[in-house]
Design a protein around this motif. Structure first.
Motif, PDB file in Angstrom:
ATOM      1  N   UNK A 215      14.932   5.005   8.118  1.00 43.42           N
ATOM      2  CA  UNK A 215      14.631   5.221   9.533  1.00 43.42           C
ATOM      3  C   UNK A 215      13.596   4.182   9.923  1.00 43.42           C
ATOM      4  N   UNK A 216      13.926   3.354  10.904  1.00 38.66           N
ATOM      5  CA  UNK A 216      13.007   2.302  11.314  1.00 38.66           C
ATOM      6  C   UNK A 216      11.718   2.891  11.893  1.00 38.66           C
ATOM      7  N   UNK A 217      10.642   2.169  11.733  1.00 37.42           N
ATOM      8  CA  UNK A 217       9.376   2.583  12.316  1.00 37.42           C
ATOM      9  C   UNK A 217       9.473   2.532  13.833  1.00 37.42           C
TER      10      UNK A 217
ATOM     11  N   UNK B 272      13.984   7.250   2.587  1.00 38.48           N
ATOM     12  CA  UNK B 272      12.926   6.798   1.686  1.00 38.48           C
ATOM     13  C   UNK B 272      12.215   5.545   2.184  1.00 38.48           C
ATOM     14  N   UNK B 273      12.824   4.826   3.124  1.00 39.45           N
ATOM     15  CA  UNK B 273      12.203   3.583   3.588  1.00 39.45           C
ATOM     16  C   UNK B 273      12.210   3.513   5.111  1.00 39.45           C
ATOM     17  N   UNK B 274      11.230   2.761   5.626  1.00 36.21           N
ATOM     18  CA  UNK B 274      11.056   2.621   7.070  1.00 36.21           C
ATOM     19  C   UNK B 274      10.911   1.136   7.405  1.00 36.21           C
ATOM     20  N   UNK B 275      12.019   0.455   7.672  1.00 36.12           N
ATOM     21  CA  UNK B 275      11.950  -0.978   7.992  1.00 36.12           C
ATOM     22  C   UNK B 275      11.317  -1.224   9.354  1.00 36.12           C
ATOM     23  N   UNK B 276      10.986  -2.484   9.572  1.00 34.14           N
ATOM     24  CA  UNK B 276      10.435  -2.887  10.862  1.00 34.14           C
ATOM     25  C   UNK B 276      11.529  -2.890  11.924  1.00 34.14           C
ATOM     26  N   UNK B 277      11.199  -2.473  13.156  1.00 38.47           N
ATOM     27  CA  UNK B 277      12.189  -2.496  14.241  1.00 38.47           C
ATOM     28  C   UNK B 277      12.151  -3.780  15.052  1.00 38.47           C
ATOM     29  N   UNK B 278      11.359  -4.759  14.658  1.00 39.77           N
ATOM     30  CA  UNK B 278      11.085  -5.904  15.520  1.00 39.77           C
ATOM     31  C   UNK B 278      12.332  -6.767  15.756  1.00 39.77           C
ATOM     32  N   UNK B 279      12.501  -7.283  16.963  1.00 32.60           N
ATOM     33  CA  UNK B 279      13.580  -8.229  17.229  1.00 32.60           C
ATOM     34  C   UNK B 279      13.295  -9.544  16.503  1.00 32.60           C
TER      35      UNK B 279
ATOM     36  N   UNK C  63       0.825  -1.213   0.000  1.00 33.89           N
ATOM     37  CA  UNK C  63       0.000   0.000   0.000  1.00 33.89           C
ATOM     38  C   UNK C  63       0.856   1.259   0.000  1.00 33.89           C
ATOM     39  N   UNK C  64       2.078   1.157   0.532  1.00 34.68           N
ATOM     40  CA  UNK C  64       2.954   2.332   0.596  1.00 34.68           C
ATOM     41  C   UNK C  64       3.606   2.647  -0.744  1.00 34.68           C
ATOM     42  N   UNK C  65       3.626   1.676  -1.648  1.00 41.36           N
ATOM     43  CA  UNK C  65       4.292   1.856  -2.932  1.00 41.36           C
ATOM     44  C   UNK C  65       3.323   2.422  -3.966  1.00 41.36           C
TER      45      UNK C  65
ATOM     46  N   UNK D  65       9.599  -7.191   2.922  1.00 47.18           N
ATOM     47  CA  UNK D  65       8.142  -7.274   3.014  1.00 47.18           C
ATOM     48  C   UNK D  65       7.585  -6.632   4.270  1.00 47.18           C
ATOM     49  N   UNK D  66       8.454  -6.202   5.193  1.00 46.66           N
ATOM     50  CA  UNK D  66       7.987  -5.510   6.396  1.00 46.66           C
ATOM     51  C   UNK D  66       8.486  -4.069   6.419  1.00 46.66           C
ATOM     52  N   UNK D  67       8.746  -3.517   5.217  1.00 46.00           N
ATOM     53  CA  UNK D  67       9.289  -2.167   5.096  1.00 46.00           C
ATOM     54  C   UNK D  67       8.292  -1.258   4.392  1.00 46.00           C
ATOM     55  N   UNK D  68       8.032  -0.099   4.973  1.00 43.86           N
ATOM     56  CA  UNK D  68       7.134   0.889   4.382  1.00 43.86           C
ATOM     57  C   UNK D  68       7.969   1.941   3.660  1.00 43.86           C
ATOM     58  N   UNK D  69       7.561   2.272   2.439  1.00 45.70           N
ATOM     59  CA  UNK D  69       8.305   3.243   1.631  1.00 45.70           C
ATOM     60  C   UNK D  69       7.595   4.590   1.605  1.00 45.70           C
TER      61      UNK D  69
END
Length: 378
Positions: free
Chosen positions: A164-166, A248-255, A47-49, A134-138
């Motif tokens: 910058x991570x979410x 430009x991208x916001x990856x997931x911060x999850x462990x 959805x972000x793309x 697949x867990x990154x928002x652009x």
């Protein structure tokens, strides 16, 4: 790029069917996204793309052969959703790639190779392969911004994209991910100040490469982790890696422990109170002096002379890495120019060697500045 160069590369590739039909020539930018057990995240990513008419998105739906039945079922469900048109993303393609043995590196390679196979040789300098997760928002203008970076840097072979991570799901996770981001930035900044050509971030969800440079670098590395580091290192040896000018991208911060190293494991360790091993400023000062000597007049014309002109710790490291044996062979195949010799040195003293060098200096020599290694020549 010459057609025979492209075909030579493709002969080594494993090309799987692409749905809903083969990728056709003409796309200018392709975002390749491995998807393994990402049903909860993939909708937000797509959805972000906002791909334009000349852009495409290629999912590589994958899981390892020994994946739990739940993960295999998630792959099946994602494939069903894709086939049903559940996602509104424009120019969306996918590959069904079950039972992979090479991890996320193999998934990235399958996707990127599929795009390469659609290219004509004369297009390869213009087509861009972008790597996402697949867990990154652009950002909404992701495709335009990536293309713009290459247009402003026509000599660049690859692009490291700022990220910058979410926000973390908990205060502890938030502190951990910001600490890890700062750690990465410090490392790259000190590499840059030392004069290393490998001063760029290597994160799988945040880079892009020209199709021709991708082929010349030998394609994506088939690894379960670190494929981004090894690939961009290769790209830097055959061209120039530049860093974009904004996030430009916001990856997931999850462990996570899905890969042996990288963001997920680092966040998990930080949340458990285990900080990443910092390299001292003194070690980077050693690196700066070594690289300055290599760039200086006459520094690399002879292996023994070069070792005589640098500190003993650096000289010991280069000896152990086989510099005395390798460098005469490198010189025999290198034009007799200072810039060519320096480029050849950086090709040998690459990002991985640099990291090993810094750790060794930190361990044995970080508290002082040893004297010049060898005896002076008369």
């Amino acid at each position: 790029m010459k057609e025979r160069e492209l075909q030579k590369y493709l002969r080594k590739c494993r090309l799987l069917p692409v749905e809903p039909g083969p990728v056709v020539a003409g796309f200018r930018c392709a975002a390749v996204i491995p998807a393994c057990d990402e049903l909860e995240e993939i909708g937000n990513t797509l959805a972000s793309l906002a791909p334009g008419a000349d852009d495409m998105v290629l999912l590589v739906v994958n899981h390892p052969a020994d994946a739990p039945s739940r993960v295999k079922a998630a792959s099946g469900e994602l494939l069903r959703l894709l086939a049903s048109g559940a996602f509104s993303c424009r120019n969306l393609f996918w590959i069904d790639a079950p039972d992979l043995t090479g991890g996320v590196g193999e998934a990235r390679k399958l996707g990127m190779d599929a795009v390469i196979a659609s290219c004509h040789a004369e297009q390869a300098e213009r087509v861009i392969l972008a790597s996402l997760d697949a867990d990154t928002v652009a950002e909404p203008d992701y495709f335009d911004a990536v293309r713009g970076c290459f247009e402003r840097n026509p000599a660049a072979s690859a692009l490291s994209i700022p990220f910058s991570h979410r926000p973390g799901a908990t205060p502890e996770e938030e502190r951990a991910i910001r600490s890890y981001e700062a750690y990465l930035e410090r490392y790259v900044d000190r590499l840059r100040r030392a004069g290393s050509p490998y001063a760029f971030l290597t994160v799988g969800s945040a880079f892009a490469v020209r199709a021709a440079a991708y082929v010349r670098a030998g394609g994506m590395r088939v690894r379960k982790g670190g494929e981004d580091f090894y690939f961009l290192q290769a790209a830097a040896k055959t061209g120039r890696v530049v860093t974009g000018d904004r996030v430009l991208v916001h990856p997931s911060p999850r462990p996570s422990d899905r890969v042996p190293f990288g963001t997920g494991p680092a966040v998990r360790k930080l949340m458990a109170g285990e900080a990443p091993a910092e390299i001292s400023d003194a070690a980077f000062a050693f690196l700066g002096r070594l690289l300055a000597r290599a760039a200086g007049p006459g520094g690399l014309e002879e292996a023994e002379l070069f070792l005589d002109q640098i500190d003993s710790c650096s000289a010991d490291f280069l000896r152990q890495e086989g510099f005395l044996l390798i460098w005469p062979k490198v010189l025999a195949n290198t034009p007799d120019r200072r810039d060519a010799r320096l480029a050849a040195f950086h090709g040998w003293f690459d990002g991985l060697k640099t990291l090993r060098y810094l750790h060794r200096i930190d361990r044995f020599c970080g508290n002082g500045i040893p004297s010049v290694a060898g005896k002076k020549r008369i």
